[in-house]
Enzyme design. Structure first.
Site, PDB file in Angstrom:
ATOM      1  N   LYS A  11      48.017  32.561  60.953  1.00  0.00           N
ATOM      2  CA  LYS A  11      48.220  32.395  59.509  1.00  0.00           C
ATOM      3  C   LYS A  11      46.917  32.156  58.749  1.00  0.00           C
ATOM      4  CE  LYS A  11      52.798  32.705  59.450  1.00  0.00           C
ATOM      5  NZ  LYS A  11      53.506  33.723  58.660  1.00  0.00           N
ATOM      6  N   GLU A  29      54.389  28.777  49.904  1.00  0.00           N
ATOM      7  CA  GLU A  29      55.612  28.358  50.562  1.00  0.00           C
ATOM      8  C   GLU A  29      55.337  28.295  52.047  1.00  0.00           C
ATOM      9  OE1 GLU A  29      54.908  31.528  50.271  1.00  0.00           O
ATOM     10  OE2 GLU A  29      55.366  32.122  52.333  1.00  0.00           O
ATOM     11  N   SER A  84      50.879  34.535  68.635  1.00  0.00           N
ATOM     12  CA  SER A  84      50.643  34.311  67.202  1.00  0.00           C
ATOM     13  C   SER A  84      50.286  32.874  66.885  1.00  0.00           C
ATOM     14  CB  SER A  84      51.867  34.744  66.402  1.00  0.00           C
ATOM     15  OG  SER A  84      53.004  33.991  66.786  1.00  0.00           O
TER      16      SER A  84
HETATM   17  C1  LIG Z   1      53.041  30.962  65.008  1.00  0.00           C
HETATM   18  C2  LIG Z   1      53.826  31.863  64.127  1.00  0.00           C
HETATM   19  N1  LIG Z   1      54.114  33.098  64.558  1.00  0.00           N
HETATM   20  C3  LIG Z   1      54.821  33.949  63.802  1.00  0.00           C
HETATM   21  C4  LIG Z   1      55.297  33.590  62.568  1.00  0.00           C
HETATM   22  C5  LIG Z   1      56.127  34.580  61.821  1.00  0.00           C
HETATM   23  O1  LIG Z   1      55.552  35.082  60.660  1.00  0.00           O
HETATM   24  P1  LIG Z   1      54.999  36.543  60.582  1.00  0.00           P
HETATM   25  O2  LIG Z   1      56.057  37.447  61.088  1.00  0.00           O
HETATM   26  O3  LIG Z   1      54.714  36.762  59.145  1.00  0.00           O
HETATM   27  O4  LIG Z   1      53.775  36.617  61.401  1.00  0.00           O
HETATM   28  C6  LIG Z   1      55.017  32.312  62.067  1.00  0.00           C
HETATM   29  C7  LIG Z   1      55.470  31.904  60.732  1.00  0.00           C
HETATM   30  O5  LIG Z   1      55.407  30.800  60.314  1.00  0.00           O
HETATM   31  C8  LIG Z   1      54.259  31.425  62.873  1.00  0.00           C
HETATM   32  O6  LIG Z   1      53.971  30.197  62.463  1.00  0.00           O
END
Ligand SMILES: Cc1ncc(COP(=O)(O)O)c(C=O)c1O
Lengths: 413, 278
Positions: free
Chosen positions: A86, A108, A379
């Protein structure tokens, strides 16, 4: 001019009061991000490196490779400052807001990861910042709430609806509509009105830029597949973008299957967040995209054990790539994600975010889809999720979970 | 001349808003009819959408009550058909409901159904002029008006783009933010009206109007009409909260409508010099 549409998806469906701000943002995006005016992109890259800790490693995962009989590489976005991808986007947008002369940031957050990243970026760049977060998410992601406040952000509780990401977005849009003249809304994924979906994707594309280089160095070739979990879809598009032109690379967007893929039309509830797999085209939060909605067009409440995936919509670009057949939408349910959470923690020494765990759940359930070489996007890290994991694991009989009530070795508690 | 145009033709128009189905179908009907008796010239009927991003807490609350009580687009149209009022009705809703209605996505089935039910125009707060062509075409084919909102931030080319699309009246958003009754009347209003002076459609001001005095000031300042939502919804919400009978709440709404209408007329009288007597 960057286009505002991906096929039929995308566009700008927002109250008139916001349209001038969106046009201003579009102009700023084209000048600073696309044309590197005033060296914006150079500064962004420098800050991503020095403050954000980039590039992140591409790690070869030995245990997983053996288990799945494939070379499994992990793109370690959990090692970015703050613990998730993020920050790539939050830093880009807060910096852009600064270049635009804005003097207040709102955002948000669902899992609190985007809020945390925004609060960090705002503190780093000296901008006041307010975060909107649903009440339910505040309760399940308390460490992140505390981190945002430590970084000086004000956290506003949103109590309407089910108190998750969808409601938090509504409330942030209301704040933005009221204070649009001096405020920038740092939207947290590739959703919202143009230019947000393309801009957030560009900021996140650093993931696949690095990964593509790294995998060619490490494996001497492109991967057969790339896996990423999809909430709004920002880490997904970030991990996919540079591979979209490589037709031989399979791209899997792993959604939250929740407790079931069925919906309860009457209650207006989908017990999942699988808008790519099960949603229909519609208009929400500024864009035309795939949504969880009932036959009248009312938006459904979504569900996932991971708050970062708990959203009824998804980015328009991802929806388009799915329609084109370029991205394959798949899903993993709550239990599969929890199992994967424990397994990865034990077998690789990586405690993943519950969101991320969905991608690992898919690999576990479908090893034959990985091909010979795969990249899985980690992620984020799971520190924020420990309370939820303890609670949710206790409700289930999970094979991989440690029994937290039993301590061997007589520590004499 | 559409019936909406006619409603603005002589004197200032009072345009109230209520969310249909708040707090329930039958009471809501009594409330809308009370507004007509109180002097409404056009009525904006809100078709509740689950994500009302342009609304403040008052109307959000109304929308939630109506949805909880089972309001749907089809019930909304039945409601319109059953209403016993003789003023033009405008449907105010969000684009997804318009887009989803019927078997195929797209605005036409919704517009056809609305026209058949007796709706004469639309306000769609999340549909800027840029995205409005498909709805505009359907409205043109069926003879319905499409009202657009001009915000305090709308300037330059955007004004022209909206002017090219608008019909019926232009909804002048009196101040930045979301809907909600206020105790003051912003001078953003006067600036907005000045920017629209040349426009060939009536200018109705909304967002924050609460009293007859506000109405008076705004019409005196040049508005052709006033739009009042939250101040009326507040009456509905209070009545519901206190468990009062619907007739009593309807009587209050009628009285409030009269106050607002009279305020508007008094503002108009002060603006237009009395014709000279010979
Ligand atoms: C660690 C992590 N992975 C994935 C996501 C999913 O969001 P996005 O699909 O936009 O990457 C989030 C959202 O808060 C997150 O904190």
């Amino acid at each position: 001019m960057s286009t505002s549409k991906f096929g039929e998806y995308g566009g700008q469906y927002v109250p008139e009061a916001l349209m001038p701000a969106i046009e201003e943002l579009e102009d700023a995006y084209e000048r600073y991000v696309l044309d590197n005016e005033d060296g914006f992109m150079d500064e962004f890259r420098r800050r991503l490196r020095d403050f954000g800790g980039r590039p992140t490693p591409l790690q070869h995962a030995e245990q997983l490779s053996e288990r799945y009989d494939a070379e499994v590489y992990l793109k370690r976005e959990d090692l970015v400052h703050g613990g998730a991808h993020k920050l790539n986007n939050a830093l880009g947008q807060v910096l852009l807001a600064k270049y635009m002369g804005k003097d207040r940031i709102v955002a948000e957050t669902g899992a609190g990861q985007h809020g945390t990243a925004t609060a960090m970026a705002a503190a780093h760049l000296g901008m006041p910042c307010e975060i909107y977060m649903g009440e339910r998410d505040i309760n399940r992601q308390r460490p992140n709430v505390f981190r945002m406040r430590l970084n000086g952000a004000e956290v506003n509780t949103v109590t309407v609806g089910r108190g998750t990401l969808k409601e938090a977005i509504n409330e942030t849009m209301r704040d933005w509509a009221t204070n649009v003249e001096d405020t920038h809304y740092v939207i947290g994924s590739i959703v919202g009105p143009h230019p947000f979906p393309v801009m957030v994707r560009d900021f996140q594309s650093v993931i696949s830029e690095e990964a593509r280089e790294q995998i060619r160095e490490r494996a001497g070739r492109l991967p057969d597949s790339v896996l990423a979990c999809a909430g709004g879809g920002s880490n997904t598009m970030g991990a996919f973008h540079e591979f979209v032109g490589d037709e031989e690379v399979d791209l899997y967007a792993v959604e939250a299957g929740g407790s079931s893929l069925e919906v309860d039309e009457k209650e207006g509830v989908a017990p999942n967040s699988a808008s790519l797999s099960t949603g229909d085209e519609g208009v929400l939060h500024g864009a035309r995209t795939k949504l969880l909605q009932d036959s009248d067009g009312q938006i459904m409440e979504s569900h996932s054990v991971s708050s970062g995936l708990d959203y009824a919509g998804v980015g328009p670009e991802l929806a388009h790539l799915v329609d084109e057949g370029r991205v394959t939408p798949v899903n993993v349910d709550d239990e599969g994600a929890l199992e994967a959470f424990h397994r990865l923690s034990q077998e690789e020494g990586i405690i993943p975010a519950l969101e991320t765990a969905h991608a690992f759940g898919f690999a576990h359930e479908n090893p034959e889809k990985l091909g010979d070489v795969t990249v899985i996007n980690v992620s984020g890290r799971g520190d924020k999720d420990l309370e939820s994991v303890i609670e949710e694991s206790a409700k289930r009989d999970l094979e991989a979970a440690p029994d937290m009530d039993v301590f061997e070795g007589g520590a004499g508690l | 001349m559409s019936r909406i145009d006619e409603a603005f033709a002589d004197g200032p128009a009072f345009v109230p808003y209520l969310a249909v189905g708040d707090p329930d179908y039958e009471s809501s009907k009594a409330y809308v009819e009370a507004l007509a008796r109180g002097g409404a010239d056009v009525i904006e009927l809100g078709l509740p959408f689950s994500e009302p991003v342009a609304e403040g807490p008052t109307i959000q609350g109304a929308v939630t009550r109506a949805l909880d009580a089972g309001m749907t687009p089809e019930k909304f149209f039945e409601f319109v058909e059953e209403l016993d009022v003789d003023v033009p009705l405008v449907c105010m809703t969000y684009y997804n409901l318009i887009y989803q209605f019927g078997d195929n996505p797209g605005p036409r089935p919704f517009v056809e159904r609305a026209a058949a039910a007796g709706i004469e125009g639309f306000v769609v707060p999340d549909l800027p002029a840029e995205e409005a062509d498909p709805l505009r075409e359907a409205c043109d084919d069926l003879g319905l008006d499409l009202v657009f909102i001009v915000a305090p931030t709308t300037e330059g080319e955007r004004l022209q783009r909206i002017m090219d699309q608008v019909s019926g009246y232009v909804y002048v958003q009196a101040r930045l933010g979301v809907t909600g009754a206020r105790d003051d009347v912003s001078d953003q209003t006067d600036e907005a009206l000045a920017r629209l002076e040349e426009w060939g459609v009536p200018k109705a001001v909304g967002f924050g109007i609460k009293t007859g005095e506000h109405a008076e000031r705004i019409v005196e300042g040049g508005a052709d009409g006033i739009i009042v939502g939250s101040a009326l919804v507040d009456i509905v919400a209070e009545g519901h909260g206190e468990g009062r009978p619907a007739e009593d709440v309807a009587a209050d709404l009628e009285a409030k409508a009269r106050e607002l209408k009279e305020g508007a007329e008094s503002g108009y009288a002060q603006r237009v010099p009395e014709p000279e007597h010979t």
